[in-house]
Design a protein around this motif. Structure first.
Motif, PDB file in Angstrom:
ATOM      1  N   ALA A 111       0.842  -1.196   0.000  1.00  0.00           N
ATOM      2  CA  ALA A 111       0.000   0.000   0.000  1.00  0.00           C
ATOM      3  C   ALA A 111       0.876   1.243   0.000  1.00  0.00           C
ATOM      4  O   ALA A 111       1.891   1.289   0.690  1.00  0.00           O
ATOM      5  N   LYS A 112       0.459   2.240  -0.784  1.00  0.00           N
ATOM      6  CA  LYS A 112       1.212   3.497  -0.870  1.00  0.00           C
ATOM      7  C   LYS A 112       0.261   4.679  -0.860  1.00  0.00           C
ATOM      8  O   LYS A 112      -0.804   4.644  -1.486  1.00  0.00           O
ATOM      9  N   HIS A 113       0.659   5.713  -0.135  1.00  0.00           N
ATOM     10  CA  HIS A 113       0.033   7.028  -0.262  1.00  0.00           C
ATOM     11  C   HIS A 113       0.899   7.788  -1.254  1.00  0.00           C
ATOM     12  O   HIS A 113       2.119   7.842  -1.101  1.00  0.00           O
ATOM     13  N   VAL A 114       0.277   8.367  -2.270  1.00  0.00           N
ATOM     14  CA  VAL A 114       1.005   8.992  -3.369  1.00  0.00           C
ATOM     15  C   VAL A 114       0.551  10.435  -3.535  1.00  0.00           C
ATOM     16  O   VAL A 114      -0.641  10.746  -3.420  1.00  0.00           O
ATOM     17  N   ARG A 115       1.493  11.308  -3.840  1.00  0.00           N
ATOM     18  CA  ARG A 115       1.197  12.712  -4.136  1.00  0.00           C
ATOM     19  C   ARG A 115       1.802  13.034  -5.495  1.00  0.00           C
ATOM     20  O   ARG A 115       2.996  12.807  -5.719  1.00  0.00           O
ATOM     21  N   VAL A 116       0.969  13.552  -6.393  1.00  0.00           N
ATOM     22  CA  VAL A 116       1.405  13.894  -7.741  1.00  0.00           C
ATOM     23  C   VAL A 116       1.248  15.402  -7.924  1.00  0.00           C
ATOM     24  O   VAL A 116       0.171  15.950  -7.670  1.00  0.00           O
ATOM     25  N   THR A 117       2.311  16.052  -8.356  1.00  0.00           N
ATOM     26  CA  THR A 117       2.278  17.500  -8.552  1.00  0.00           C
ATOM     27  C   THR A 117       2.505  17.843 -10.019  1.00  0.00           C
ATOM     28  O   THR A 117       2.959  17.019 -10.798  1.00  0.00           O
ATOM     29  N   GLY A 118       2.208  19.086 -10.354  1.00  0.00           N
ATOM     30  CA  GLY A 118       2.328  19.568 -11.727  1.00  0.00           C
ATOM     31  C   GLY A 118       0.970  19.997 -12.234  1.00  0.00           C
ATOM     32  O   GLY A 118       0.094  20.366 -11.456  1.00  0.00           O
ATOM     33  N   ARG A 119       0.794  19.923 -13.528  1.00  0.00           N
ATOM     34  CA  ARG A 119      -0.517  20.233 -14.124  1.00  0.00           C
ATOM     35  C   ARG A 119      -1.327  18.932 -14.122  1.00  0.00           C
ATOM     36  O   ARG A 119      -1.325  18.173 -15.092  1.00  0.00           O
ATOM     37  N   VAL A 120      -1.987  18.680 -12.991  1.00  0.00           N
ATOM     38  CA  VAL A 120      -2.669  17.405 -12.796  1.00  0.00           C
ATOM     39  C   VAL A 120      -4.145  17.544 -12.447  1.00  0.00           C
ATOM     40  O   VAL A 120      -4.823  16.543 -12.240  1.00  0.00           O
ATOM     41  N   GLN A 121      -4.638  18.761 -12.379  1.00  0.00           N
ATOM     42  CA  GLN A 121      -6.067  18.975 -12.179  1.00  0.00           C
ATOM     43  C   GLN A 121      -6.650  19.602 -13.436  1.00  0.00           C
ATOM     44  O   GLN A 121      -5.985  20.366 -14.125  1.00  0.00           O
TER      45      GLN A 121
END
Length: 94
Positions: A7-17
């Motif tokens: 299991a992993k908690h992941v955070r993705v940044t950049g133009r992602v919304q």
């Protein structure tokens, strides 16, 4: 870990919304047989909780680094966590 799952908690940044990132993430996770969730954050990032066999989780992390065609991923950070609260499916959380 439950039943040998990772299991992993992941955070993705950049133009992602605003680029279909959550729906794309759910589709990719379902293809890989993963469970968990994905959501937008107020700061413009996307976070996810992904659970499944180690190889599938690692593949998902690689795919999150690319994202859907309209996304521009700047970074992906992942932290191991407990899989005990893993949902039965992969969901978009609002």
């Amino acid at each position: 870990m439950k039943d040998g799952l990772e299991a992993k908690h992941v955070r993705v940044t950049g133009r992602v919304q605003g680029v279909n990132f959550r729906a794309w993430t759910r589709a990719e996770a379902e293809r890989l047989g993963l469970t968990g969730w994905v959501r937008n954050e107020p700061d413009g990032a996307v976070t996810a909780f992904i659970v499944g066999p180690g190889a599938a989780v690692e593949t998902m992390l690689e795919r999150l680094g690319e994202g859907p065609p309209a996304a521009r991923v700047a970074g992906v950070s992942a932290e191991a966590t407990d899989s005990e609260e893993a949902p039965d499916r992969f969901a978009i959380v609002y």
